[in-house]
Structures are given as C-alpha cells and as structure tokens.
Design a protein around this motif. Structure first.
Motif, mmCIF file in Angstrom:
data_model
loop_
_atom_site.group_PDB
_atom_site.id
_atom_site.type_symbol
_atom_site.label_atom_id
_atom_site.label_comp_id
_atom_site.label_asym_id
_atom_site.label_seq_id
_atom_site.Cartn_x
_atom_site.Cartn_y
_atom_site.Cartn_z
ATOM 1 N N LEU A 29 -5.836 2.173 -1.474
ATOM 2 C CA LEU A 29 -5.461 3.243 -2.394
ATOM 3 C C LEU A 29 -5.591 2.777 -3.841
ATOM 4 O O LEU A 29 -5.390 1.598 -4.143
ATOM 5 C CB LEU A 29 -4.024 3.693 -2.119
ATOM 6 N N ARG A 30 -5.926 3.705 -4.715
ATOM 7 C CA ARG A 30 -5.942 3.443 -6.161
ATOM 8 C C ARG A 30 -4.958 4.392 -6.820
ATOM 9 O O ARG A 30 -4.887 5.583 -6.492
ATOM 10 C CB ARG A 30 -7.339 3.654 -6.754
ATOM 11 N N THR A 56 -13.556 2.161 0.717
ATOM 12 C CA THR A 56 -13.447 3.311 -0.184
ATOM 13 C C THR A 56 -12.002 3.778 -0.226
ATOM 14 O O THR A 56 -11.347 3.895 0.810
ATOM 15 C CB THR A 56 -14.347 4.461 0.301
ATOM 16 N N ALA A 57 -11.505 4.027 -1.410
ATOM 17 C CA ALA A 57 -10.116 4.460 -1.560
ATOM 18 C C ALA A 57 -9.867 5.751 -0.796
ATOM 19 O O ALA A 57 -10.718 6.655 -0.765
ATOM 20 C CB ALA A 57 -9.784 4.650 -3.037
ATOM 21 N N ASP A 58 -8.708 5.822 -0.172
ATOM 22 C CA ASP A 58 -8.230 7.006 0.558
ATOM 23 C C ASP A 58 -8.985 7.275 1.855
ATOM 24 O O ASP A 58 -8.804 8.340 2.451
ATOM 25 C CB ASP A 58 -8.257 8.264 -0.325
ATOM 26 N N PHE A 79 -3.452 -0.917 -4.042
ATOM 27 C CA PHE A 79 -2.631 -1.445 -2.952
ATOM 28 C C PHE A 79 -3.137 -0.829 -1.661
ATOM 29 O O PHE A 79 -4.127 -0.085 -1.656
ATOM 30 C CB PHE A 79 -1.132 -1.177 -3.177
ATOM 31 N N ALA A 80 -2.507 -1.162 -0.530
ATOM 32 C CA ALA A 80 -2.976 -0.648 0.752
ATOM 33 C C ALA A 80 -1.805 -0.259 1.631
ATOM 34 O O ALA A 80 -0.704 -0.806 1.511
ATOM 35 C CB ALA A 80 -3.850 -1.679 1.471
ATOM 36 N N LEU A 131 4.713 1.441 -6.194
ATOM 37 C CA LEU A 131 5.896 1.612 -5.364
ATOM 38 C C LEU A 131 6.194 3.087 -5.134
ATOM 39 O O LEU A 131 6.512 3.509 -4.010
ATOM 40 C CB LEU A 131 7.101 0.932 -6.014
ATOM 41 N N GLU A 132 6.068 3.888 -6.179
ATOM 42 C CA GLU A 132 6.300 5.326 -6.044
ATOM 43 C C GLU A 132 5.290 5.948 -5.084
ATOM 44 O O GLU A 132 5.643 6.761 -4.221
ATOM 45 C CB GLU A 132 6.214 6.002 -7.411
ATOM 46 N N ALA A 133 4.015 5.558 -5.211
ATOM 47 C CA ALA A 133 2.973 6.093 -4.334
ATOM 48 C C ALA A 133 3.200 5.669 -2.891
ATOM 49 O O ALA A 133 2.992 6.459 -1.945
ATOM 50 C CB ALA A 133 1.604 5.628 -4.815
ATOM 51 N N ALA A 134 3.621 4.433 -2.678
ATOM 52 C CA ALA A 134 3.864 3.944 -1.323
ATOM 53 C C ALA A 134 5.015 4.693 -0.660
ATOM 54 O O ALA A 134 4.929 5.082 0.518
ATOM 55 C CB ALA A 134 4.161 2.444 -1.364
#
Length: 246
Positions: free
Chosen positions: A216-217, A171-173, A203-204, A20-23
């Motif tokens: 994303l990881r 692939t992440a990112d 998540f994405a 949640l913080e990353a999103a």
C-alpha cells in the motif's frame, strides 16, 4: 489474522501516523515493525514512544541498523546518516535508547520470519538488491515467508522447490497470494524515507489465513515532515529527498 507491516519509519511522524491510520482502517489486528524506527527524520522521541506503546499492546518490533547505531557509534554510515544518528542520540532518553538496544534482530512467528535486513547475516545489514541476494536470504531459513525492509524499495521474491526464482515489483493495492508451494521474501518499502521515486509512505498488509499480501502507498504531509527536518538543523538533503522519494 490481518497483519500490518511497517519498515524504515525513520522518525517521520507524519508518514507513520498516516500509515497507522490506514492500517487500522483496513482492519489490522496486529502490527509488525521491521526496524529503523529512528534516523534521518526529526521526531525520534515520538517514533520510539509510539512503537514502545505498540509493543506493550502486542506488536512485534525488530532492530534496524539505525536503531543499532544509537548504541553502537562505530557503525559505518554516510555523513548525512551519521549526522542524523548523532543528533538523534542526543534527543533520546536513556529509557528510549534502552528500548532500541533491547529489540531483537529477528523474530519468528508461526511460519514467518521478521528481520530488518535479511536472514543469512542479519547483523551484517546486507541489502536485498536482486534475486541472488533474495535467494541467499531464503536459503538461510525454513520459514514460508520472510518479511524485511532496509532497502526502502518494495520487492517480492519467491523460490520454488526446484530452486527456481521469480521476482517482481508489487503494484500498490493489488493482492498477491503467497502460494504454499514456494518460499517467499517480501521486501517492504519505507514508511518514512521511500526511495523508489514515489514520495508516498509505504507499508503492507498480510492475511495469515489466505496468505495474501497487499502493498500500500499512503499520501501524507511531506512538506511538514521536510520542514521539521530543516528547522531541526539536520542535513538539508534529508528533507529534500522526501519530496522526490529518493
């Protein structure tokens, strides 16, 4: 609009809080939860309350098989999963159980479909393991993009107008544009129980204007989440597997 999509939280407070913080740091404007809020992890009350609050603020959530099993004890699961469900059921209030039971199996929005498992038999809880599974799901809907979870491993499938299927592990990112000439099935990894060998939460983000998805990881305090499982008396394997992403 920038959507943040989460699947298979599985009562992992540390992982979901980190996602949640990353999103929010990436400018998420709407949150989508693709089911399995509970099961396996040690913080089901917090997870349900958090998603309840998000839905009240405009988020979308659908029901997963573990959410469903809270109210349908006959659902078939392995012994560890069933032990976690029985434990979770005893922890949740009547209001929390009612929230899970009231979640829809699927939601459609614009040209997108949100479902936990897949579109052809959403309450059969089938896994999307390969291209044939993905094709069956995509043929069951006219939506441009289907977003799902359930298998705990990221994957991206597309189907051309000539019925040509392509698939790959994202692939992440790395941003991938979901071209309009194809239909797409985006299988999210798991927030709280990754099983692709990477213990980082998954998540994405999806941009509804550019039609670009980014998987994303997010590293989080895996040890703390595992310790919570152990001290709660849940099966030890549910804690151990967090450390290896299996």
């Amino acid at each position: 609009m920038r959507l943040a999509l989460f699947a298979d939280i599985h009562a992992n407070r540390q992982a979901f809080a980190a996602c949640l913080e990353a999103a929010r740091a990436r400018g998420a404007e709407r949150l989508i939860c693709l089911g399995d809020i509970v099961g396996y992890g040690a913080d089901p009350e917090w997870a349900v309350d958090t998603v309840t609050d998000l839905v009240a603020k405009g988020a979308i959530a659908v029901r997963g098989n573990h959410d469903n099993a809270i109210g349908v004890p006959g659902d078939s699961m392995n012994a560890d999963a069933q032990a976690a469900i029985d434990w979770t059921r005893g922890r949740l209030s009547a209001e929390q159980r009612a929230f899970l039971a009231g979640l829809p199996i699927m939601r459609e929005e614009d040209n997108r479909l949100y479902v936990h498992s897949e579109a052809s038999d959403p309450e059969g809880w089938r896994y999307v393991r390969d291209s044939s599974d993905a094709a069956r799901s995509m043929m069951a809907t006219e939506q441009h993009v289907t977003f799902c979870g359930h298998i705990h491993r990221p994957g991206l499938y597309s189907l051309s107008s000539a019925a040509k299927m392509t698939s790959f592990v994202p692939t992440a990112d790395i941003e991938v544009q979901l071209l309009t000439g194809r239909r797409w099935l985006a299988v999210l990894g798991s927030v709280g129980q990754p099983r692709d060998g990477d213990p980082a939460a998954s998540f994405a983000m999806f941009d509804t204007v550019s039609r670009a998805i980014t998987y994303l990881r997010v590293p989080y305090d895996v040890d703390a989440a595992a310790t919570r499982i152990r001290v709660s008396g849940l099966p030890r394997w549910l804690a151990d597997r967090l450390l290896i992403g299996r």
